[in-house]
Design a protein around this motif. Structure first.
Motif, short mmCIF file in Angstrom:
data_model
loop_
_atom_site.label_atom_id
_atom_site.label_comp_id
_atom_site.label_asym_id
_atom_site.label_seq_id
_atom_site.Cartn_x
_atom_site.Cartn_y
_atom_site.Cartn_z
N ARG A 162 -7.80 -6.64 13.48
CA ARG A 162 -7.09 -5.70 12.61
C ARG A 162 -8.05 -4.83 11.80
N ARG A 188 0.67 0.35 17.92
CA ARG A 188 -0.37 -0.50 17.35
C ARG A 188 0.18 -1.81 16.80
N TYR A 200 -9.40 -1.71 13.69
CA TYR A 200 -8.52 -0.57 13.90
C TYR A 200 -8.62 0.38 12.71
N LYS A 201 -9.08 1.60 12.95
CA LYS A 201 -9.24 2.59 11.90
C LYS A 201 -8.11 3.61 11.87
N GLY A 202 -7.40 3.77 12.99
CA GLY A 202 -6.26 4.68 13.02
C GLY A 202 -6.61 6.13 13.25
N ARG A 203 -7.91 6.46 13.29
CA ARG A 203 -8.32 7.85 13.46
C ARG A 203 -7.94 8.34 14.86
N ASP A 205 -4.97 8.54 16.19
CA ASP A 205 -3.70 8.04 16.71
C ASP A 205 -2.58 9.02 16.41
N SER A 240 1.82 5.82 18.03
CA SER A 240 0.83 4.74 17.97
C SER A 240 0.76 4.13 16.59
N ARG A 241 0.74 4.98 15.57
CA ARG A 241 0.62 4.46 14.20
C ARG A 241 1.81 3.58 13.83
N HIS A 242 3.00 3.97 14.24
CA HIS A 242 4.21 3.31 13.74
C HIS A 242 4.85 2.34 14.73
N GLU A 247 -9.31 -1.70 20.96
CA GLU A 247 -9.26 -2.71 19.90
C GLU A 247 -10.21 -3.86 20.20
#
Length: 424
Positions: free
Chosen positions: A218, A235, A221-224, A226, A230-232, A292
């Motif tokens: 976890r 992931r 995961y940086k989220g850059r 996405d 994917s974000r909601h 990941e």
């Protein structure tokens, strides 16, 4: 600077497994620690082992580019303080001391190496305080240290920046049956450098292993870059899967699995368009696992990123091609389909070419929220495919939306890059 790594424990709570060689987050604990230290300027390691694990640890380390010396502790039952004492002749005046069963992330290592003495966490977020070694600090030095302290200031992270004079205090108690490292540090009144809330863990039990796996995945995961889906959605699922498989498969194997599921989804259009859309969405979720795993296990490679990108393009093109084929399109509708396929390819191509031309990541340089990323496109396709039973117009509408959305996104990308270059 050198580092002492204490690996002479008996691993009783892990079924006598060699704890430094246990995989956590896809990498052996000792590899993770040594690699992070090496990347931050530590050039040689003194590994203190017990006779039972010497061969296994030595053979493992020989596979990698570490400069190390093995020191054997013939009496591991005498405690970690005795293991520490045995390394006294193999370090320079200033050195790092670290535990072979502790897991640290890169941010912790970078900050810890700037400190002095015991690196002590005043806000431990990831450890069981009942099991943690507490430290009472007075005038910036260790006053008392132990698990059962009622009054304490911070928690021992098992990471030290020391000088050789600390071995003098070990000499004072060397004849005891058991020599605890904490006793030596308390006698020496070692300085304390406080940190707060960085990731580190002492891996003692199976529960610790599961927790460390979960946290490393976890935190990787940086989220850059996405998209919204994917974000909601994606992931939330892929991270859970990665936690389970990270010690079992490699990033490239995860890439291949996602690719095969994606290709399967494309040809399922010949049987059932709604089912094909569902499997395509599942492949999109699985597509996040390789990255990941790679980040958490320190296995990111240029080849892996390139392979993932290439195979994704094959999956996307094949899916839209087969979907268009089974939908009996006329000439105009085929033109729309071609624009949708071309636009889908160009969305990824424009950002990848930015990296190739400027040697920087597009999503690091720009906050870009224009819709049309791959995860969003696949989810859109999935939704339309579910309603394909209503008639061909559903698929034609989907292709038209994709054609417009993707090509508008490409134009927006060209615009923001052009404006940026003009300001240089």
């Amino acid at each position: 600077m050198k580092s002492i790594v204490l690996c002479a424990g008996l691993g009783k709570r892990l079924e006598e497994r060699i704890k430094p060689l246990v995989k956590v987050g896809g990498r052996e604990i000792i590899y993770r620690t040594l690699k992070l230290l090496q990347d931050n300027g530590i050039d040689e390691f003194v590994i203190v082992v017990n006779p039972k694990n010497r061969v296994a640890i030595e053979e493992f380390l020989k596979k990698y580019n570490f400069k190390f010396k093995i020191v054997e502790n013939p009496y591991p039952e005498k405690g970690n303080g005795y293991s520490f004492y045995l390394a006294k002749d193999f370090v320079d005046d200033r050195f790092v001391l670290v535990m072979g069963d502790h897991v640290y992330d890169e941010e912790f290592i970078k900050i810890a190496l700037k400190g002095e003495g015991l690196i002590c966490d005043k806000k431990p977020l990831y450890v069981d305080l009942d099991e943690a070694t507490k430290v009472l600090v007075k005038d910036g030095r260790i006053e008392r240290i132990g698990k059962d302290l009622k009054e304490w200031c911070c928690v021992d992270t098992g990471f030290f920046i020391l000088t050789k004079d600390v071995f003098n205090y070990a000499e004072e108690i060397i004849d005891k049956d058991e020599i605890k490292l904490s006793d030596i540090m308390e006698r020496a009144k070692v300085r304390v450098t406080e940190i707060s809330g960085l990731f580190w863990m002492d891996v003692d039990t199976k529960e610790d292993l599961k927790k460390a796996n979960r946290l490393l995945v976890r935190k990787s995961y940086k989220g850059r870059g996405d998209g919204f889906v994917s974000r909601h959605l994606n992931r939330k699922i892929s991270l859970r899967i990665s936690e389970i498989v990270i010690n079992r498969i490699t990033p490239n194997q995860a890439t291949l699995i996602s690719f095969l599921v994606g290709i399967l989804s494309a040809f399922l259009n010949l049987i059932s368009i709604p089912l094909a859309g569902l499997i395509y969405q599942i492949s999109s979720i699985l597509d996040g696992i390789d990255g990941e795993i790679a980040r958490a296990s320190m296995k990111t490679t240029r080849f892996g990123g390139w392979l993932d990108s290439v195979l994704d393009r094959y999956v996307d093109f094949t899916f839209l091609l087969v979907l268009s084929f089974v939908s009996s399109l006329n000439s105009l509708e085929w033109l729309i389909a071609c624009l949708a396929m071309f636009g889908s390819f160009m969305v990824s191509y424009t950002t990848e070419r930015y990296k190739g031309a400027f040697f920087r990541d597009f999503y690091s340089d720009f906050v870009f929220r224009f819709p049309g990323k791959r995860d969003e496109r696949i989810f859109l396709i999935f939704i339309f495919c579910l309603f394909s039973f209503l008639g061909k117009f559903v698929i034609v509408t989907l292709l038209l939306v994709l054609a417009v959305l993707t090509n508008l996104r490409v134009l927006a990308t060209i615009y923001v890059v052009t404006k940026s270059v003009q300001r240089m």
